[in-house]
Design an enzyme around this catalytic site. Sequence first.
Site, PDB file in Angstrom:
ATOM      1  N   ASN A   1       0.865  -1.185   0.000  1.00 56.29           N
ATOM      2  CA  ASN A   1       0.000   0.000   0.000  1.00 56.29           C
ATOM      3  C   ASN A   1       0.898   1.231   0.000  1.00 56.29           C
ATOM      4  O   ASN A   1       1.435   1.607   1.028  1.00 56.29           O
ATOM      5  CB  ASN A   1      -0.906  -0.010   1.242  1.00 56.29           C
ATOM      6  CG  ASN A   1      -1.760   1.244   1.315  1.00 56.29           C
ATOM      7  OD1 ASN A   1      -1.887   1.982   0.341  1.00 56.29           O
ATOM      8  ND2 ASN A   1      -2.345   1.498   2.478  1.00 56.29           N
TER       9      ASN A   1
ATOM     10  N   LYS B   1       0.040   4.220  -0.414  1.00 57.72           N
ATOM     11  CA  LYS B   1      -0.676   5.408   0.057  1.00 57.72           C
ATOM     12  C   LYS B   1      -0.432   6.569  -0.915  1.00 57.72           C
ATOM     13  O   LYS B   1      -0.321   6.346  -2.118  1.00 57.72           O
ATOM     14  CB  LYS B   1      -0.257   5.767   1.486  1.00 57.72           C
ATOM     15  CG  LYS B   1      -0.271   4.550   2.422  1.00 57.72           C
ATOM     16  CD  LYS B   1      -0.152   4.918   3.854  1.00 57.72           C
ATOM     17  CE  LYS B   1       0.020   3.668   4.688  1.00 57.72           C
ATOM     18  NZ  LYS B   1      -0.262   3.871   6.080  1.00 57.72           N
TER      19      LYS B   1
ATOM     20  N   HIS C   1      -9.645   1.261   4.391  1.00 54.55           N
ATOM     21  CA  HIS C   1      -8.405   1.484   5.149  1.00 54.55           C
ATOM     22  C   HIS C   1      -8.717   2.461   6.287  1.00 54.55           C
ATOM     23  O   HIS C   1      -9.540   3.368   6.126  1.00 54.55           O
ATOM     24  CB  HIS C   1      -7.335   2.047   4.216  1.00 54.55           C
ATOM     25  CG  HIS C   1      -5.975   2.059   4.843  1.00 54.55           C
ATOM     26  ND1 HIS C   1      -5.603   2.997   5.773  1.00 54.55           N
ATOM     27  CD2 HIS C   1      -4.912   1.217   4.704  1.00 54.55           C
ATOM     28  CE1 HIS C   1      -4.361   2.737   6.173  1.00 54.55           C
ATOM     29  NE2 HIS C   1      -3.921   1.664   5.534  1.00 54.55           N
TER      30      HIS C   1
ATOM     31  N   GLU D   1      -7.251   4.927   7.338  1.00 54.43           N
ATOM     32  CA  GLU D   1      -7.062   6.339   6.984  1.00 54.43           C
ATOM     33  C   GLU D   1      -8.287   6.872   6.237  1.00 54.43           C
ATOM     34  O   GLU D   1      -8.675   8.029   6.403  1.00 54.43           O
ATOM     35  CB  GLU D   1      -5.780   6.499   6.146  1.00 54.43           C
ATOM     36  CG  GLU D   1      -4.542   6.283   7.016  1.00 54.43           C
ATOM     37  CD  GLU D   1      -3.346   5.715   6.288  1.00 54.43           C
ATOM     38  OE1 GLU D   1      -3.299   5.736   5.052  1.00 54.43           O
ATOM     39  OE2 GLU D   1      -2.432   5.229   6.985  1.00 54.43           O
TER      40      GLU D   1
ATOM     41  N   GLU E   1      -5.973  -4.756  10.331  1.00 56.63           N
ATOM     42  CA  GLU E   1      -4.953  -3.733  10.554  1.00 56.63           C
ATOM     43  C   GLU E   1      -5.262  -2.966  11.834  1.00 56.63           C
ATOM     44  O   GLU E   1      -6.038  -1.993  11.809  1.00 56.63           O
ATOM     45  CB  GLU E   1      -4.931  -2.749   9.385  1.00 56.63           C
ATOM     46  CG  GLU E   1      -4.620  -3.385   8.060  1.00 56.63           C
ATOM     47  CD  GLU E   1      -3.974  -2.380   7.117  1.00 56.63           C
ATOM     48  OE1 GLU E   1      -2.873  -2.666   6.663  1.00 56.63           O
ATOM     49  OE2 GLU E   1      -4.559  -1.315   6.876  1.00 56.63           O
TER      50      GLU E   1
HETATM   51  C1  PEP Z   1      -1.020   0.259   5.790  1.00 56.55           C
HETATM   52  O1  PEP Z   1      -0.885   1.316   5.219  1.00 56.55           O
HETATM   53  O2  PEP Z   1      -1.967  -0.456   5.502  1.00 56.55           O
HETATM   54  C2  PEP Z   1      -0.029  -0.119   6.801  1.00 56.55           C
HETATM   55  C3  PEP Z   1      -0.210  -1.230   7.441  1.00 56.55           C
HETATM   56  O3  PEP Z   1       1.028   0.749   6.991  1.00 56.55           O
HETATM   57  P1  PEP Z   1       2.401   0.387   7.733  1.00 56.55           P
HETATM   58  O4  PEP Z   1       2.898  -0.911   7.170  1.00 56.55           O
HETATM   59  O5  PEP Z   1       3.317   1.535   7.418  1.00 56.55           O
HETATM   60  O6  PEP Z   1       2.114   0.269   9.191  1.00 56.55           O
END
Ligand code: PEP
Length: 253
Positions: free
Chosen positions: A9, A11, A97, A99, A169
Amino acid sequence: MRQQIAAANWKMNLTLDQATHLLDEILKAPHDLQAHQKVVFAVPFPYLLLAQDKISGKLNFFTAAQNCYTKSSGAYTGETSAEMLQSIGVEYVVLGHSERREYFGESNAMLEEKAGMALTYGLTPIFCCGEALQVRESGAQNDYVEKQLKESLFNLSEEQIQKMVIAYEPIWAIGTGKTATAAQAQEMHAHLRNVLARQYGDTVAGEVPILYGGSVKGSNAKELFAQPDVDGGLVGGASLIAADFGQIIDALK
Ligand code: PEP
């Protein structure tokens, strides 16, 4: 055999040159993947066609959008539909997600619509769920995540749920460097599989890949992915570093 997935991901990161370089670096390394092991690049929308081009001819590699809208077309300035993604050959879409839930107000109900739309257009949703720190500290994480699944996914048919990928997550582990322990990840993944089994039966639940996300790195991926209900990872920060993401791909069991 249940699929195993290393999903990057990105982002909202990287310029076109940087994206090109990163894809080239990751793809030039040899990865000995079996048929059920997949690598998915969830890149920003402007780079989807580039990523499609770079992975073409590579059997285990796929692209994902990081979002799609609840409608298939119309006057929704700034949005991207599942149908558009299908039309350019994208196969996966990350939905819900944390975010997007936090900064863009995506609710479980809205994600139900998005998942339905994605499935209608043949995309595989990577549906994210996970609890905030205060929920974990209160011990309510299992109920919290179960509710996210129920409210967004449980109107799907058996056939549709089998096409889903779930990503657990925990918000307290995303981008914080604080990973859930392998035991914490396994406990939640087993819970989620039970929740799916209660609704759809053991066979269906046993087929849905459940990825872990939250500070997965080259150094901890192997231990996390070795857990029986952890079928790979959704990776943010470490997916922007070719060597690290390469190690994560190689950690698929
Ligand atoms: C994500 O963006 O889904 C994520 C898990 O980020 P990170 O691996 O940076 O914690």
